[in-house]
Scaffold this motif. Sequence first.
Motif, PDB file in Angstrom:
ATOM      1  N   LEU A   1     -12.368  68.774 -34.802  1.00  0.00           N
ATOM      2  CA  LEU A   1     -12.710  70.086 -35.352  1.00  0.00           C
ATOM      3  C   LEU A   1     -12.735  70.033 -36.874  1.00  0.00           C
ATOM      4  O   LEU A   1     -12.073  69.216 -37.494  1.00  0.00           O
TER       5      LEU A   1
ATOM      6  N   ARG B   1     -19.392  73.749 -24.522  1.00  0.00           N
ATOM      7  CA  ARG B   1     -19.988  73.111 -23.357  1.00  0.00           C
ATOM      8  C   ARG B   1     -19.064  73.181 -22.146  1.00  0.00           C
ATOM      9  O   ARG B   1     -19.513  73.391 -21.011  1.00  0.00           O
ATOM     10  N   ALA B   2     -17.761  73.026 -22.406  1.00  0.00           N
ATOM     11  CA  ALA B   2     -16.814  73.087 -21.291  1.00  0.00           C
ATOM     12  C   ALA B   2     -16.861  74.452 -20.618  1.00  0.00           C
ATOM     13  O   ALA B   2     -16.594  74.576 -19.424  1.00  0.00           O
ATOM     14  N   LEU B   3     -17.190  75.489 -21.397  1.00  0.00           N
ATOM     15  CA  LEU B   3     -17.268  76.827 -20.814  1.00  0.00           C
ATOM     16  C   LEU B   3     -18.625  77.071 -20.157  1.00  0.00           C
ATOM     17  O   LEU B   3     -18.904  78.167 -19.697  1.00  0.00           O
TER      18      LEU B   3
ATOM     19  N   TYR C   1      -9.834  73.945 -22.372  1.00  0.00           N
ATOM     20  CA  TYR C   1      -9.943  72.586 -22.889  1.00  0.00           C
ATOM     21  C   TYR C   1      -9.557  72.585 -24.365  1.00  0.00           C
ATOM     22  O   TYR C   1     -10.078  73.379 -25.148  1.00  0.00           O
TER      23      TYR C   1
ATOM     24  N   VAL D   1     -14.020  68.508 -17.379  1.00  0.00           N
ATOM     25  CA  VAL D   1     -14.639  69.766 -17.803  1.00  0.00           C
ATOM     26  C   VAL D   1     -16.154  69.658 -17.941  1.00  0.00           C
ATOM     27  O   VAL D   1     -16.802  70.582 -18.415  1.00  0.00           O
ATOM     28  N   GLY D   2     -16.701  68.523 -17.564  1.00  0.00           N
ATOM     29  CA  GLY D   2     -18.158  68.419 -17.559  1.00  0.00           C
ATOM     30  C   GLY D   2     -18.773  68.040 -18.887  1.00  0.00           C
ATOM     31  O   GLY D   2     -19.964  68.234 -19.098  1.00  0.00           O
ATOM     32  N   LEU D   3     -17.977  67.494 -19.815  1.00  0.00           N
ATOM     33  CA  LEU D   3     -18.542  67.091 -21.107  1.00  0.00           C
ATOM     34  C   LEU D   3     -19.207  65.725 -21.027  1.00  0.00           C
ATOM     35  O   LEU D   3     -20.068  65.406 -21.827  1.00  0.00           O
TER      36      LEU D   3
ATOM     37  N   ASP E   1     -16.572  74.706 -32.240  1.00  0.00           N
ATOM     38  CA  ASP E   1     -16.058  73.790 -31.232  1.00  0.00           C
ATOM     39  C   ASP E   1     -17.101  73.573 -30.133  1.00  0.00           C
ATOM     40  O   ASP E   1     -17.018  74.157 -29.057  1.00  0.00           O
TER      41      ASP E   1
ATOM     42  N   ARG F   1      -5.608  79.854 -27.960  1.00  0.00           N
ATOM     43  CA  ARG F   1      -6.999  80.116 -27.597  1.00  0.00           C
ATOM     44  C   ARG F   1      -7.188  79.981 -26.086  1.00  0.00           C
ATOM     45  O   ARG F   1      -7.839  80.811 -25.457  1.00  0.00           O
TER      46      ARG F   1
ATOM     47  N   PRO G   1      -9.644  70.197 -27.494  1.00  0.00           N
ATOM     48  CA  PRO G   1     -10.088  68.896 -27.999  1.00  0.00           C
ATOM     49  C   PRO G   1      -9.058  68.304 -28.962  1.00  0.00           C
ATOM     50  O   PRO G   1      -8.151  68.999 -29.405  1.00  0.00           O
TER      51      PRO G   1
ATOM     52  N   PRO H   1     -15.917  83.937 -22.733  1.00  0.00           N
ATOM     53  CA  PRO H   1     -16.480  84.092 -21.381  1.00  0.00           C
ATOM     54  C   PRO H   1     -16.380  85.519 -20.845  1.00  0.00           C
ATOM     55  O   PRO H   1     -17.011  85.843 -19.848  1.00  0.00           O
TER      56      PRO H   1
ATOM     57  N   ARG I   1     -15.037  77.784 -14.457  1.00  0.00           N
ATOM     58  CA  ARG I   1     -14.944  77.252 -15.806  1.00  0.00           C
ATOM     59  C   ARG I   1     -13.949  77.988 -16.694  1.00  0.00           C
ATOM     60  O   ARG I   1     -13.193  77.385 -17.442  1.00  0.00           O
ATOM     61  N   ARG I   2     -13.964  79.340 -16.634  1.00  0.00           N
ATOM     62  CA  ARG I   2     -13.134  80.021 -17.611  1.00  0.00           C
ATOM     63  C   ARG I   2     -11.649  79.942 -17.286  1.00  0.00           C
ATOM     64  O   ARG I   2     -10.823  80.295 -18.106  1.00  0.00           O
TER      65      ARG I   2
ATOM     66  N   LEU J   1     -17.474  71.265 -28.147  1.00  0.00           N
ATOM     67  CA  LEU J   1     -16.927  70.734 -26.892  1.00  0.00           C
ATOM     68  C   LEU J   1     -16.479  71.868 -25.984  1.00  0.00           C
ATOM     69  O   LEU J   1     -16.799  71.898 -24.796  1.00  0.00           O
ATOM     70  N   LEU J   2     -15.725  72.824 -26.557  1.00  0.00           N
ATOM     71  CA  LEU J   2     -15.289  73.947 -25.726  1.00  0.00           C
ATOM     72  C   LEU J   2     -16.499  74.752 -25.257  1.00  0.00           C
ATOM     73  O   LEU J   2     -16.555  75.201 -24.107  1.00  0.00           O
TER      74      LEU J   2
END
Lengths: 242, 505
Positions: A82, B171-173, A75, A49-51, B166, A148, A77, A100, A70-71, B168-169
């Motif tokens: 969190l 950035r993932a988006l 993802y 996912v590009g992290l 979040d 989500r 985590p 998005p 992307r959308r 991480l999400l």
Amino acid sequence: MTLAVQDLTVTYRHRPAVHRVSFVAESGSVTGIIGPNGAGKSTVLKAVVGLVKPESGIVTVNGRPLSEVRRSVGYLPQRNELDWDYPAQVRDVVGLGRYPYLRFGRRMSNTDQLAIAGALDRVGLSELATRQIGELSGGQQQRMLVARALAQEASTLLLDEPFVGIDAATMAMLSDLLVSLAADGACVVLVNHDLAATSKICDNAVLLNQRVIAQGPPSQVMTSTWLDETYAANLLDLEVWS
Amino acid sequence: MIDFLIDPLVQYGFMRIGLLAAVTVGLTSAVLSCLLVVRHQALLGDAISHAVLLGVAVGYLFAQTAGIFWGALVVAVLSGMAITYIERHSPVKLDAVMGIIFTGTFALGLAIISIAKPPGIDLFHILFGNVLGVSADDLMLTVASAVSVLAIVVVRFRAFHLWSFDPLLARALGMRVGLLEYLLIGMLSVTIVAALQAVGLILVIAMLITPGATAQLLTTRLRNMMLVAALVGTTSAVSGLYLSFYIDVASGPAIVLVATAAFLTALLFAPRRGVIARAVQRRRLVLRVLTEDLLKKLYNAEDRHAVTPMDEIDDWLRSRSITRRYLRFVVPRKLVTMESGGARLTSDGYEDAVRMVRTHRLIERYIHDADGIPIPELHDIAERLEHEIDPVGLRDIDRLLGAPTVDPHGHPIPSASGQLHHIAGHPLSEQPPGVVGRVAMVGDDRNDLVERMVECGILPDQAITIIRPEGEGFIIRVGRDDVLYVEIEVADRVYVIPDSNPFAL
């Protein structure tokens, strides 16, 4: 939906974290990335996912680069990444999946509200929509994150250690949910260190320890030779990259 | 009362301007404090505001009083960016970086001021504010910066929400989180510089933490948190200012003290998360567990109007005084009534008891089937879990198991509507020799006996033949071949349905 990872190599501080990893996850199936701690499982997911920036390698969804789709990639985590004291109710977190699709400063439309309600219903959390997220059990929190991704209309779901800190029973419920999402056409990819749990629900297993040791249907991959190799590789190098 | 509030405003122009400035600063810093608190970055405001002293000094050196604002703003933004940059590109952790930057810039600022001794800078006012010395121009600047900061928060609210919960999400988006980070630093800098006159550098730190922390205790959604924080911030500003006017304390400290008092009040009295509410919840939980246990004890599947003798309850609870304490709690709640010689469930109490029995047995079924917990251990684990599970969790379990009707001991599980099917069979000890049958259920009230039954292979659906009574017990055949002796305590708890062909199952 096909998620294809080709020759993915990620380096952390000059050490290879994962090396030339390739696999394909198809829609309608559950793919499990399995390996010991420090095998680079989460790294693979994050690189997809590009992290984290890969050294080399190509990730495509339906043949298109990730930046274009992307959308459609959800993802999830690890739960411990969190803050569960965060001031948010279940519906708020699920609503973040609509991000998005929303314009600056605009209110959510009916479509958005319906998507949120539908996602909550699908994971069985409609009654808990207004609960503070910290008041949910571990399994419910994980299902909320699935919701989500559903609100995000993601057709590919990437779950990082979804079964950590969840009792076996709740795990069964979550597994059922993931399997049924795959049956509806989603491409589900999950990372797990627990073999037994994963092999039960996966159609496709990728044994990983910095490189892909074996992949294929669990019945063929989960042989003692492969497993020994996956889990023994770590004994040689006790350093753990997480 | 009204005069008391209005007079100062009518009589003194500086009070009007001061009040507006304080409220504006209170409002913006409160809203930003929410973002800092949920991002666990409460000290970022601290760091930037200390750096502002350097900016004030440098700005003054360049352009006297006119340079203060721009000098402060530039240094604030630069220090915030430096913190972010160093944290990202070195192994030094965020808290250490912030500590180093803010003490370093603060020291440099102090050093410059001590050397240059600029006549236009009153160190005390810069550090602790002088809200009543705010000029109309200052006020314009404060209001303008507040409007832009609030507009940004409103327009980008969802982005801040996703990023702070979040990252991480986010950035993932594909969200550019670096931009948000710098946006936040920019907003903080503007707010701190604008607050310089009103509350001062040191005290604005409090306004950038306390309202948010207070609001988090009172709300469960980010938007509401911001609204409550804004209320705390503005109310503190107003009441602090009046305090300073009437009892002659410095305005900055007065404002901060009111905000601190609000925080302490929320910490103690917040409805769900306050210290007192938590203590009450714990006590309620204890009482609920007691009640639920007592209801289950009084429950009798055969007879809903059964009276349980006091002696039996005392035995179970080990003392009469504990019994009294339990009953004092449940009788006023109309769950139990006292009859001559014992206690009886009311119809409400009976319904609750059936619900508890259902919960207990469903959990036993569940942990046995899904977790593989062995039968002798089920009861104790379920005794604990039955008080913790919520109705939604229980419904999920029921669905997952396909609405089972018996628990692993063979006890019927009441349906969700409270329907209970009758326990089949009779105790082994009450049946004549020669009877062949199946085990319908085993009693689970004593763990040692359950263990003994499991040892003997006496489990629901097992075939059993009663051979003859012997001494205090019975000789029975379990399955096809195992002939063994069971004590009367066991025989009393094993329910058998006669069945001429028990192996057909």
